[in-house]
Motif scaffolding. Structure first.
Motif, PDB file in Angstrom:
ATOM      1  N   GLY A  51       0.789  -1.227   0.000  1.00  0.00           N
ATOM      2  CA  GLY A  51       0.000   0.000   0.000  1.00  0.00           C
ATOM      3  C   GLY A  51       0.819   1.273   0.000  1.00  0.00           C
ATOM      4  N   CYS A  52       2.159   1.165   0.076  1.00  0.00           N
ATOM      5  CA  CYS A  52       2.999   2.359   0.173  1.00  0.00           C
ATOM      6  C   CYS A  52       2.914   3.202  -1.099  1.00  0.00           C
ATOM      7  CB  CYS A  52       4.456   1.958   0.422  1.00  0.00           C
ATOM      8  SG  CYS A  52       4.745   1.268   2.063  1.00  0.00           S
ATOM      9  N   LEU A  53       2.825   4.511  -0.920  1.00  0.00           N
ATOM     10  CA  LEU A  53       2.793   5.436  -2.041  1.00  0.00           C
ATOM     11  C   LEU A  53       4.195   5.630  -2.603  1.00  0.00           C
ATOM     12  CD1 LEU A  53       0.488   8.163  -0.437  1.00  0.00           C
ATOM     13  CD2 LEU A  53      -0.207   6.396  -2.043  1.00  0.00           C
ATOM     14  N   THR A  54       4.294   5.769  -3.919  1.00  0.00           N
ATOM     15  CA  THR A  54       5.576   6.092  -4.539  1.00  0.00           C
ATOM     16  C   THR A  54       5.897   7.553  -4.294  1.00  0.00           C
ATOM     17  OG1 THR A  54       4.592   6.757  -6.630  1.00  0.00           O
ATOM     18  CG2 THR A  54       5.096   4.415  -6.376  1.00  0.00           C
ATOM     19  N   TRP A  55       7.119   7.962  -4.640  1.00  0.00           N
ATOM     20  CA  TRP A  55       7.484   9.365  -4.487  1.00  0.00           C
ATOM     21  C   TRP A  55       6.548  10.260  -5.294  1.00  0.00           C
ATOM     22  CZ3 TRP A  55      10.218  10.618  -0.566  1.00  0.00           C
ATOM     23  CH2 TRP A  55      11.226   9.787  -0.096  1.00  0.00           C
ATOM     24  N   GLU A  56       6.212   9.833  -6.525  1.00  0.00           N
ATOM     25  CA  GLU A  56       5.304  10.640  -7.347  1.00  0.00           C
ATOM     26  C   GLU A  56       3.943  10.778  -6.693  1.00  0.00           C
ATOM     27  OE1 GLU A  56       8.113   8.902 -10.471  1.00  0.00           O
ATOM     28  OE2 GLU A  56       7.113   8.188  -8.679  1.00  0.00           O
ATOM     29  N   GLU A  57       3.458   9.687  -6.125  1.00  0.00           N
ATOM     30  CA  GLU A  57       2.134   9.714  -5.495  1.00  0.00           C
ATOM     31  C   GLU A  57       2.133  10.587  -4.247  1.00  0.00           C
ATOM     32  OE1 GLU A  57       0.388   5.351  -6.799  1.00  0.00           O
ATOM     33  OE2 GLU A  57       1.881   5.490  -5.214  1.00  0.00           O
ATOM     34  N   LEU A  58       3.205  10.508  -3.456  1.00  0.00           N
ATOM     35  CA  LEU A  58       3.304  11.349  -2.262  1.00  0.00           C
ATOM     36  C   LEU A  58       3.284  12.831  -2.646  1.00  0.00           C
ATOM     37  CD1 LEU A  58       6.046   9.307  -0.384  1.00  0.00           C
ATOM     38  CD2 LEU A  58       3.729   9.699   0.458  1.00  0.00           C
ATOM     39  N   ALA A  59       4.056  13.174  -3.674  1.00  0.00           N
ATOM     40  CA  ALA A  59       4.101  14.564  -4.134  1.00  0.00           C
ATOM     41  C   ALA A  59       2.767  14.980  -4.738  1.00  0.00           C
ATOM     42  CB  ALA A  59       5.226  14.740  -5.150  1.00  0.00           C
ATOM     43  N   TRP A  60       2.153  14.050  -5.432  1.00  0.00           N
ATOM     44  CA  TRP A  60       0.870  14.329  -6.083  1.00  0.00           C
ATOM     45  C   TRP A  60      -0.222  14.638  -5.069  1.00  0.00           C
ATOM     46  CZ3 TRP A  60      -3.639  11.149  -6.283  1.00  0.00           C
ATOM     47  CH2 TRP A  60      -4.595  11.548  -7.225  1.00  0.00           C
ATOM     48  N   VAL A  61      -0.326  13.813  -4.022  1.00  0.00           N
ATOM     49  CA  VAL A  61      -1.322  14.052  -2.970  1.00  0.00           C
ATOM     50  C   VAL A  61      -1.071  15.413  -2.320  1.00  0.00           C
ATOM     51  CG1 VAL A  61      -2.180  13.293  -0.728  1.00  0.00           C
ATOM     52  CG2 VAL A  61      -1.742  11.614  -2.517  1.00  0.00           C
ATOM     53  N   SER A  62       0.205  15.711  -2.055  1.00  0.00           N
ATOM     54  CA  SER A  62       0.545  16.974  -1.396  1.00  0.00           C
ATOM     55  C   SER A  62       0.157  18.181  -2.232  1.00  0.00           C
ATOM     56  CB  SER A  62       2.049  17.011  -1.102  1.00  0.00           C
ATOM     57  OG  SER A  62       2.406  15.988  -0.193  1.00  0.00           O
ATOM     58  N   SER A  63       0.239  18.053  -3.548  1.00  0.00           N
ATOM     59  CA  SER A  63      -0.085  19.190  -4.414  1.00  0.00           C
ATOM     60  C   SER A  63      -1.562  19.261  -4.768  1.00  0.00           C
ATOM     61  CB  SER A  63       0.748  19.124  -5.700  1.00  0.00           C
ATOM     62  OG  SER A  63       0.374  17.990  -6.474  1.00  0.00           O
ATOM     63  N   GLN A  64      -2.229  18.094  -4.909  1.00  0.00           N
ATOM     64  CA  GLN A  64      -3.601  18.090  -5.403  1.00  0.00           C
ATOM     65  C   GLN A  64      -4.652  18.307  -4.318  1.00  0.00           C
ATOM     66  OE1 GLN A  64      -4.601  18.047  -8.677  1.00  0.00           O
ATOM     67  NE2 GLN A  64      -2.414  18.341  -8.939  1.00  0.00           N
ATOM     68  N   VAL A  65      -4.430  17.787  -3.121  1.00  0.00           N
ATOM     69  CA  VAL A  65      -5.440  17.925  -2.067  1.00  0.00           C
ATOM     70  C   VAL A  65      -5.708  19.390  -1.721  1.00  0.00           C
ATOM     71  CG1 VAL A  65      -5.912  17.496   0.382  1.00  0.00           C
ATOM     72  CG2 VAL A  65      -5.194  15.613  -1.104  1.00  0.00           C
ATOM     73  N   PRO A  66      -4.670  20.250  -1.565  1.00  0.00           N
ATOM     74  CA  PRO A  66      -4.964  21.665  -1.305  1.00  0.00           C
ATOM     75  C   PRO A  66      -5.760  22.324  -2.428  1.00  0.00           C
ATOM     76  CG  PRO A  66      -2.696  21.163  -0.715  1.00  0.00           C
ATOM     77  CD  PRO A  66      -3.220  19.958  -1.444  1.00  0.00           C
ATOM     78  N   LYS A  67      -5.550  21.886  -3.676  1.00  0.00           N
ATOM     79  CA  LYS A  67      -6.321  22.435  -4.787  1.00  0.00           C
ATOM     80  C   LYS A  67      -7.777  21.974  -4.730  1.00  0.00           C
ATOM     81  CE  LYS A  67      -2.349  22.599  -7.933  1.00  0.00           C
ATOM     82  NZ  LYS A  67      -1.780  22.079  -9.196  1.00  0.00           N
ATOM     83  N   LEU A  68      -7.969  20.794  -4.195  1.00  0.00           N
ATOM     84  CA  LEU A  68      -9.303  20.213  -4.110  1.00  0.00           C
ATOM     85  C   LEU A  68     -10.100  20.798  -2.946  1.00  0.00           C
ATOM     86  CD1 LEU A  68     -10.764  17.876  -5.655  1.00  0.00           C
ATOM     87  CD2 LEU A  68      -9.954  16.349  -3.870  1.00  0.00           C
ATOM     88  N   ALA A  69      -9.392  21.236  -1.900  1.00  0.00           N
ATOM     89  CA  ALA A  69     -10.032  21.634  -0.637  1.00  0.00           C
ATOM     90  C   ALA A  69     -11.137  22.676  -0.771  1.00  0.00           C
ATOM     91  CB  ALA A  69      -8.959  22.109   0.345  1.00  0.00           C
ATOM     92  N   PRO A  70     -10.996  23.728  -1.599  1.00  0.00           N
ATOM     93  CA  PRO A  70     -12.048  24.755  -1.659  1.00  0.00           C
ATOM     94  C   PRO A  70     -13.411  24.231  -2.078  1.00  0.00           C
ATOM     95  CG  PRO A  70     -10.018  25.581  -2.622  1.00  0.00           C
ATOM     96  CD  PRO A  70      -9.814  24.122  -2.390  1.00  0.00           C
ATOM     97  N   ARG A  71     -13.456  23.052  -2.725  1.00  0.00           N
ATOM     98  CA  ARG A  71     -14.747  22.487  -3.131  1.00  0.00           C
ATOM     99  C   ARG A  71     -15.585  22.062  -1.935  1.00  0.00           C
ATOM    100  NH1 ARG A  71     -14.052  17.480  -6.706  1.00  0.00           N
ATOM    101  NH2 ARG A  71     -16.262  17.421  -6.244  1.00  0.00           N
TER     102      ARG A  71
END
Length: 500
Positions: free
Chosen positions: A373-393
């Motif tokens: 279940g471990c996230l790759t480096w790309e996935e870790l970075a992706w979650v960190s960048s995308q969740v804040p963009k998603l939050a205003p919804r």
């Protein structure tokens, strides 16, 4: 019969309505509060309480009306303006929110929270000089506030003040390292049981049960009393561990004992809220529980069967709704993000948002014996960048990111947040829960202070300042202090729905 004739004064009427809400009848409690403000239109407490309930339900516009009436009755109450600013902020009325926080500051210039909130609103409005002014005023009040220094660095970047931004970042890093080096206790995690009703993928218990090496155990009430008696006053007691705490047969007694000790500013329980009747969890607040954190990794039944085996999603969602109605402002969510649920996050946020106002704490999946279940480096970075963009919804949700990306700061947990296992061993943090792997000592055999302040424990923490030991492997705070090892790559990650 109206409330005003049933109950002779406003305080009794408010108490009756709030008790009704605590008992789970949110609709009736809200109706009673509405009757209170009609019966006592010149008393602010009814409007204040009504606004509090409306905010917890995500009814921010109605809360704004109640708070405005309360401020007319109590124009010098800075807390009312703070609450009004918070409500305006959640409906994206940023100018009105800023005005409310400015009033709060004018009434209480030393209120750091108001200055912090106003600085953030100015940042969102791209009023960067004014945001910086509030941050600087905040730093006068709290010169060692790391968050303010980090915020100053961000604003200085926007103002193209590179030198000031770099200086602020250096100051923030120095303060973090200084705080890490202070042997000051914050909160203590206590594992009261290793029994559990779920089989979560990647959990140490699940892995060891499959290996036939797991041992179930309850920390007895007598043992818990010994643990508490030996502890100093701390910021919080976190009742949480590898097992499900509500399976402990005496959990209410444990919480009551902790509360009566007066040693903890707050008592927090983390639970899957599935092992007992929902009213059991609500009544824990009567025994002294301050806050309840509910573990929710998905609200999709098919996915839940894979990652949190034993979850009944419809039942969980219904229980969460009841909790939020009965205990507004006292329930949070904890979500572990893995490769299995990473693409379900927007669906999870959407369903949680419909339930009411919630703080959602996101943590990356950790390798405790099952790395699938471990996230790759790309996935870790992706979650960190995308969740804040998603939050205003999601206007009802506050999304809080955990340690997804490596940090240059030194981890403070061995000082501030140690962990007590169900068999009494003291370990550095909640990730190191197997006393056979590491332990500072047993606090059932010696006092908490003796073990926490032992020469062995102090020496371990001193060495930790220089280098994280191998037992911290896979933790983001550990990875950041050595060269990253190679990890599986995944380049086909789509955007979260609603991301940009």
């Amino acid at each position: 019969m109206s409330i005003s004739t049933e109950i002779p004064d406003s305080s009794q009427a408010i108490n009756a309505s709030t008790q009704c809400i605590k008992d789970g009848d949110i609709e009736r409690g809200l109706q009673m509060l509405e009757e209170v403000v009609k019966a006592f239109p010149r008393e602010s407490e009814g409007f204040r309480e009504l606004a509090s309930v409306l905010v917890s339900l995500g009814e921010f516009q109605k809360a704004i009306l109640a708070l405005k009436q309360a401020t007319l009755l109590c124009p010098k109450d800075m807390n009312l303006y703070k609450q009004l600013g918070y409500a305006h902020y959640h409906v994206k009325e940023y100018s009105a929110a800023a005005a409310s926080y400015r009033t709060s500051i004018s009434l209480s210039p030393k209120d750091l929270d108001s200055r912090r909130s106003l600085a953030e609103i100015y940042r969102m409005q791209e009023r960067f000089p004014e945001s910086l002014e509030q941050i600087n005023e905040g730093l006068v009040l709290a010169p060692e506030d790391v968050g303010l220094w980090e915020g100053k660095a961000v604003i200085c970047e926007h103002l193209d003040e590179k030198a000031l931004a770099m200086s602020a970042l250096k100051r923030a890093k120095a303060l973090r390292n200084k705080q890490a080096a202070r042997p000051r206790l914050g909160s203590v995690n206590v594992e009261v049981t290793t029994f559990c009703n779920f089989s979560c993928a990647g959990c140490l218990r699940t892995v060891m049960v499959e290996q036939g090496t797991w041992r179930n155990r309850h920390l007895s009430v007598e043992e818990f009393q010994k643990v508490v008696e030996g502890m100093p006053h701390t910021e919080g007691l976190l009742v949480w561990g590898v097992g499900e705490p509500s399976l402990h047969p005496n959990l209410p007694d444990i919480i009551k004992m902790a509360s009566l000790s007066k040693k903890f500013s707050r008592i927090v329980l983390t639970s899957d809220i599935s092992a007992r009747d929902i009213h059991y969890y609500i009544k824990l607040f009567n025994f002294g529980l301050s806050h309840l954190v509910v573990s929710v990794d998905t609200l999709d039944q098919g996915l839940a069967n894979q990652i949190r085996k034993g979850t009944k999603v419809d039942n969980l969602e219904s229980r969460l709704r009841t909790l939020l109605q009965s205990c507004p402002g006292r329930v949070d969510i904890r979500t572990v993000v893995s490769r299995k649920n990473i693409m379900d996050l927007s669906n999870l946020f959407d369903r949680l948002d419909r339930l009411g106002v919630l703080r959602v704490n996101l943590q990356p999946y950790a390798d405790l014996g099952n790395p699938d279940g471990c996230l790759t480096w790309e996935e870790l970075a992706w979650v960190s960048s995308q969740v804040p963009k998603l939050a205003p919804r999601f206007t009802n949700l506050t999304l809080v990111m955990g340690e997804f990306l490596p940090s240059p700061a030194i981890c403070t947990r061995p000082w501030r947040d140690p962990y007590v296992t169900a068999d009494g061993h003291l370990t550095p943090c909640c990730r190191l829960t197997d006393s056979r792997e590491f332990s500072f000592g047993n606090i059932l055999e010696s006092s908490f202070k003796e073990v926490y302040d032992s020469p062995e424990a102090r020496n371990w923490r001193e060495n930790f300042l220089e280098e994280s030991p191998a037992i911290c492997d896979s933790c983001q705070m550990h990875i950041s202090r050595k060269a990253p090892t190679s990890m599986p790559q995944r380049k086909d990650i789509p955007m979260l729905q609603g991301g940009s």
